[in-house]
Design a protein around this motif. Structure first.
Motif, PDB file in Angstrom:
ATOM      1  N   GLY A  67       0.828  -1.212   0.000  1.00 37.56           N
ATOM      2  CA  GLY A  67       0.000   0.000   0.000  1.00 37.56           C
ATOM      3  C   GLY A  67       0.857   1.255   0.000  1.00 37.56           C
ATOM      4  N   LYS A  68       1.968   1.203   0.711  1.00 37.71           N
ATOM      5  CA  LYS A  68       2.853   2.369   0.803  1.00 37.71           C
ATOM      6  C   LYS A  68       3.366   2.774  -0.578  1.00 37.71           C
ATOM      7  CE  LYS A  68       6.947   4.033   3.225  1.00 37.71           C
ATOM      8  NZ  LYS A  68       8.099   3.688   4.064  1.00 37.71           N
ATOM      9  N   LEU A  69       3.595   1.768  -1.414  1.00 38.83           N
ATOM     10  CA  LEU A  69       4.105   2.047  -2.765  1.00 38.83           C
ATOM     11  C   LEU A  69       3.108   2.865  -3.589  1.00 38.83           C
ATOM     12  CD1 LEU A  69       5.567  -1.482  -3.661  1.00 38.83           C
ATOM     13  CD2 LEU A  69       6.791   0.532  -2.820  1.00 38.83           C
ATOM     14  N   LEU A  70       1.829   2.758  -3.232  1.00 41.37           N
ATOM     15  CA  LEU A  70       0.794   3.477  -3.998  1.00 41.37           C
ATOM     16  C   LEU A  70       0.672   4.932  -3.567  1.00 41.37           C
ATOM     17  CD1 LEU A  70      -2.009   0.744  -3.830  1.00 41.37           C
ATOM     18  CD2 LEU A  70      -0.377   1.132  -5.683  1.00 41.37           C
ATOM     19  N   GLY A  71       1.265   5.275  -2.425  1.00 46.43           N
ATOM     20  CA  GLY A  71       1.156   6.643  -1.906  1.00 46.43           C
ATOM     21  C   GLY A  71       0.194   6.693  -0.724  1.00 46.43           C
ATOM     22  N   ALA A  72       0.334   7.770   0.076  1.00 43.50           N
ATOM     23  CA  ALA A  72      -0.400   7.851   1.349  1.00 43.50           C
ATOM     24  C   ALA A  72      -1.920   7.841   1.158  1.00 43.50           C
ATOM     25  CB  ALA A  72       0.031   9.102   2.102  1.00 43.50           C
ATOM     26  N   GLU A  73      -2.408   8.550   0.125  1.00 41.35           N
ATOM     27  CA  GLU A  73      -3.870   8.614  -0.039  1.00 41.35           C
ATOM     28  C   GLU A  73      -4.434   7.269  -0.462  1.00 41.35           C
ATOM     29  OE1 GLU A  73      -5.032  11.955  -2.395  1.00 41.35           O
ATOM     30  OE2 GLU A  73      -4.629  13.334  -0.733  1.00 41.35           O
ATOM     31  N   ALA A  74      -3.762   6.619  -1.394  1.00 38.12           N
ATOM     32  CA  ALA A  74      -4.256   5.309  -1.849  1.00 38.12           C
ATOM     33  C   ALA A  74      -4.174   4.293  -0.707  1.00 38.12           C
ATOM     34  CB  ALA A  74      -3.445   4.838  -3.050  1.00 38.12           C
ATOM     35  N   GLU A  75      -3.125   4.385   0.098  1.00 33.89           N
ATOM     36  CA  GLU A  75      -3.007   3.482   1.244  1.00 33.89           C
ATOM     37  C   GLU A  75      -4.173   3.725   2.215  1.00 33.89           C
ATOM     38  OE1 GLU A  75       0.316   4.095   4.009  1.00 33.89           O
ATOM     39  OE2 GLU A  75       0.741   1.952   3.882  1.00 33.89           O
ATOM     40  N   THR A  76      -4.535   4.992   2.372  1.00 36.81           N
ATOM     41  CA  THR A  76      -5.673   5.335   3.239  1.00 36.81           C
ATOM     42  C   THR A  76      -6.972   4.743   2.681  1.00 36.81           C
ATOM     43  OG1 THR A  76      -4.545   7.370   3.841  1.00 36.81           O
ATOM     44  CG2 THR A  76      -6.900   7.289   4.290  1.00 36.81           C
ATOM     45  N   LEU A  77      -7.109   4.758   1.369  1.00 31.95           N
ATOM     46  CA  LEU A  77      -8.309   4.175   0.750  1.00 31.95           C
ATOM     47  C   LEU A  77      -8.382   2.673   1.020  1.00 31.95           C
ATOM     48  CD1 LEU A  77      -8.447   5.981  -2.737  1.00 31.95           C
ATOM     49  CD2 LEU A  77      -9.654   6.573  -0.641  1.00 31.95           C
ATOM     50  N   LEU A  78      -7.223   2.036   1.069  1.00 28.17           N
ATOM     51  CA  LEU A  78      -7.218   0.591   1.369  1.00 28.17           C
ATOM     52  C   LEU A  78      -7.722   0.343   2.790  1.00 28.17           C
ATOM     53  CD1 LEU A  78      -3.837  -0.509  -0.269  1.00 28.17           C
ATOM     54  CD2 LEU A  78      -6.139  -1.092  -1.036  1.00 28.17           C
ATOM     55  N   PHE A  79      -7.232   1.142   3.744  1.00 24.72           N
ATOM     56  CA  PHE A  79      -7.725   0.998   5.124  1.00 24.72           C
ATOM     57  C   PHE A  79      -9.237   1.237   5.166  1.00 24.72           C
ATOM     58  CE2 PHE A  79      -3.249   1.748   6.510  1.00 24.72           C
ATOM     59  CZ  PHE A  79      -3.130   0.671   7.375  1.00 24.72           C
ATOM     60  N   ALA A  80      -9.696   2.235   4.388  1.00 21.59           N
ATOM     61  CA  ALA A  80     -11.130   2.559   4.395  1.00 21.59           C
ATOM     62  C   ALA A  80     -11.948   1.418   3.797  1.00 21.59           C
ATOM     63  CB  ALA A  80     -11.372   3.853   3.616  1.00 21.59           C
ATOM     64  N   ALA A  81     -11.449   0.820   2.722  1.00 22.18           N
ATOM     65  CA  ALA A  81     -12.187  -0.293   2.096  1.00 22.18           C
ATOM     66  C   ALA A  81     -12.288  -1.466   3.070  1.00 22.18           C
ATOM     67  CB  ALA A  81     -11.472  -0.721   0.811  1.00 22.18           C
ATOM     68  N   ALA A  82     -11.186  -1.716   3.780  1.00 20.99           N
ATOM     69  CA  ALA A  82     -11.202  -2.806   4.770  1.00 20.99           C
ATOM     70  C   ALA A  82     -12.212  -2.495   5.867  1.00 20.99           C
ATOM     71  CB  ALA A  82      -9.803  -2.979   5.365  1.00 20.99           C
ATOM     72  N   ARG A  83     -12.214  -1.239   6.339  1.00 19.34           N
ATOM     73  CA  ARG A  83     -13.131  -0.860   7.427  1.00 19.34           C
ATOM     74  C   ARG A  83     -14.583  -0.986   6.971  1.00 19.34           C
ATOM     75  NH1 ARG A  83     -10.785   3.781   9.595  1.00 19.34           N
ATOM     76  NH2 ARG A  83      -9.599   2.163  10.656  1.00 19.34           N
ATOM     77  N   ASP A  84     -14.861  -0.581   5.758  1.00 18.97           N
ATOM     78  CA  ASP A  84     -16.235  -0.641   5.261  1.00 18.97           C
ATOM     79  C   ASP A  84     -16.764  -2.079   5.306  1.00 18.97           C
ATOM     80  OD1 ASP A  84     -18.409   0.863   3.943  1.00 18.97           O
ATOM     81  OD2 ASP A  84     -18.066  -0.597   2.345  1.00 18.97           O
ATOM     82  N   ASP A  85     -15.943  -3.011   4.844  1.00 16.83           N
ATOM     83  CA  ASP A  85     -16.361  -4.421   4.846  1.00 16.83           C
ATOM     84  C   ASP A  85     -16.522  -4.924   6.282  1.00 16.83           C
ATOM     85  OD1 ASP A  85     -16.913  -6.794   3.241  1.00 16.83           O
ATOM     86  OD2 ASP A  85     -15.178  -7.638   4.266  1.00 16.83           O
ATOM     87  N   HIS A  86     -15.571  -4.583   7.118  1.00 13.92           N
ATOM     88  CA  HIS A  86     -15.584  -5.047   8.512  1.00 13.92           C
ATOM     89  C   HIS A  86     -16.811  -4.522   9.261  1.00 13.92           C
ATOM     90  CE1 HIS A  86     -13.404  -4.931  12.660  1.00 13.92           C
ATOM     91  NE2 HIS A  86     -13.970  -6.105  12.482  1.00 13.92           N
ATOM     92  N   VAL A  87     -17.090  -3.231   9.096  1.00 17.24           N
ATOM     93  CA  VAL A  87     -18.237  -2.623   9.806  1.00 17.24           C
ATOM     94  C   VAL A  87     -19.535  -3.292   9.371  1.00 17.24           C
ATOM     95  CG1 VAL A  87     -19.645  -0.514   9.921  1.00 17.24           C
ATOM     96  CG2 VAL A  87     -17.177  -0.383  10.307  1.00 17.24           C
ATOM     97  N   HIS A  88     -19.697  -3.459   8.054  1.00 22.45           N
ATOM     98  CA  HIS A  88     -20.976  -3.969   7.564  1.00 22.45           C
ATOM     99  C   HIS A  88     -21.124  -5.477   7.728  1.00 22.45           C
ATOM    100  CE1 HIS A  88     -20.818   0.068   5.752  1.00 22.45           C
ATOM    101  NE2 HIS A  88     -22.084   0.041   6.112  1.00 22.45           N
ATOM    102  N   ALA A  89     -20.016  -6.209   7.657  1.00 22.98           N
ATOM    103  CA  ALA A  89     -20.114  -7.676   7.741  1.00 22.98           C
ATOM    104  C   ALA A  89     -20.053  -8.191   9.177  1.00 22.98           C
ATOM    105  CB  ALA A  89     -18.989  -8.313   6.918  1.00 22.98           C
ATOM    106  N   VAL A  90     -19.382  -7.451  10.049  1.00 25.08           N
ATOM    107  CA  VAL A  90     -19.135  -8.005  11.398  1.00 25.08           C
ATOM    108  C   VAL A  90     -19.641  -7.085  12.523  1.00 25.08           C
ATOM    109  CG1 VAL A  90     -17.309  -8.715  13.025  1.00 25.08           C
ATOM    110  CG2 VAL A  90     -17.121  -9.311  10.599  1.00 25.08           C
ATOM    111  N   ILE A  91     -19.171  -5.852  12.537  1.00 32.34           N
ATOM    112  CA  ILE A  91     -19.416  -5.008  13.720  1.00 32.34           C
ATOM    113  C   ILE A  91     -20.898  -4.678  13.897  1.00 32.34           C
ATOM    114  CG2 ILE A  91     -18.898  -2.805  14.855  1.00 32.34           C
ATOM    115  CD1 ILE A  91     -16.151  -2.855  13.533  1.00 32.34           C
ATOM    116  N   LYS A  92     -21.512  -4.114  12.846  1.00 30.83           N
ATOM    117  CA  LYS A  92     -22.919  -3.699  13.003  1.00 30.83           C
ATOM    118  C   LYS A  92     -23.837  -4.886  13.288  1.00 30.83           C
ATOM    119  CE  LYS A  92     -23.311   0.827  10.907  1.00 30.83           C
ATOM    120  NZ  LYS A  92     -23.579   1.573   9.666  1.00 30.83           N
ATOM    121  N   PRO A  93     -23.720  -5.986  12.533  1.00 31.06           N
ATOM    122  CA  PRO A  93     -24.611  -7.121  12.826  1.00 31.06           C
ATOM    123  C   PRO A  93     -24.472  -7.612  14.263  1.00 31.06           C
ATOM    124  CG  PRO A  93     -23.550  -7.425  10.699  1.00 31.06           C
ATOM    125  CD  PRO A  93     -22.914  -6.224  11.319  1.00 31.06           C
TER     126      PRO A  93
END
Ligand code: T5A
Length: 224
Positions: A67-93
């Motif tokens: 992710g670091k190779l893609l740059g700070a913003e793209a790396e941040t998007l990766l964390f966000a994509a992971a969080r989106d899946d985690h929140v909707h698949a695990v945390i909220k339910p």
């Protein structure tokens, strides 16, 4: 004939653990889960990045340093994509079923690592939070605080001969900045956050966490 309505379970509590490398989050989260289960409260342990099958794939990409190779913003998007899946698949339910969720890192880590240390704009972080977590705020955030050298030494000892991951490999100044960022978050949001001394023994830290939890959440849960 009287109509019966199913009683919706009381929403579970959402507790996040934050802090620098080697602060003892994983250790404490397990101790707390055991204590809650002993008290008859169903609790699950999860983590970020990761926690759901999709997010665990992204975890691998990010911590490998890709992710670091893609740059700070793209790396941040990766964390966000992971969080989106985690929140909707695990945390909220889980919360909706009345289960307490104990999460090893959450959005404060993005604010500290990507926001403070990688200089990603706060506007982008706020926009991503709107999409990924919406109104989901932790009921309590435990921030484990300790000198950088102590945390790094603990992480190195646990790693043994293994290679440091993407963030462990950063220098002392990076980790000192992180410590400052987490302390600032605790100061800015005292109602949600508690800053605890993580240099104490695991048992002493666990007792301090339990004390805070009883005061802030268990009393409230008993009266809900
Ligand atoms: N990240 C994450 C971002 O940049 N942005 C984000 O949005 C998110 C969510 C995740 C990395 O991703 C970054 C931050 C991280 O760099 P990770 O592998 O999940 O990486 O690692 P960390 O969350 O940093 O956690 P660590 O595994 O490094 O440390 P923990 O969980 O804080 O510590 P723990 O409990 O594993 O303990 C470490 C060692 O210390 C000992 C333990 O036995 C263990 O050996 N220990 C103690 N020793 C003495 N006294 C105590 N009180 C102790 N407590 C634990």
């Amino acid at each position: 004939m009287t109509e019966t309505h199913p009683i919706a379970p009381q929403r579970g509590r959402f507790i996040t653990f934050e802090g620098g490398e080697g602060a003892g989050k994983s250790t404490q989260i397990k101790l707390l889960a055991d204590r809650l289960n002993e008290a008859g409260i169903r609790a699950i342990v999860t983590r970020e990045p990761g926690g759901s099958p999709g997010a665990e794939i992204i975890r691998h990409v990010v911590l490998s340093g890709m992710g670091k190779l893609l740059g700070a913003e793209a790396e941040t998007l990766l964390f966000a994509a992971a969080r989106d899946d985690h929140v909707h698949a695990v945390i909220k339910p889980a919360l909706d079923q009345g289960i307490w969720v104990l999460c090893d890192r959450f959005s404060d880590s993005t604010r500290a690592y990507q926001g403070q240390q990688s200089n990603v704009a706060p506007e982008l972080l706020t926009a991503l939070e709107r999409v990924t977590i919406g109104g989901l705020k932790p009921d309590l955030t435990v921030i484990l605080d300790l000198p950088v050298e102590v945390g790094m030494a603990r992480a190195a000892a646990r790693r043994g001969t293994g290679m440091p991951d993407r963030f462990e490999a950063e220098g002392i100044a990076f980790h000192q900045g992180l410590r400052d960022a987490f302390r600032q978050i605790a100061m800015d949001e005292p109602q949600r956050c508690v800053l605890l001394d993580a240099t104490l023994s695991p048992k002493a830290v666990a007792n301090n966490i339990w004390r805070v939890l009883r005061k802030r959440l268990l009393r409230e849960a008993a009266h809900a």
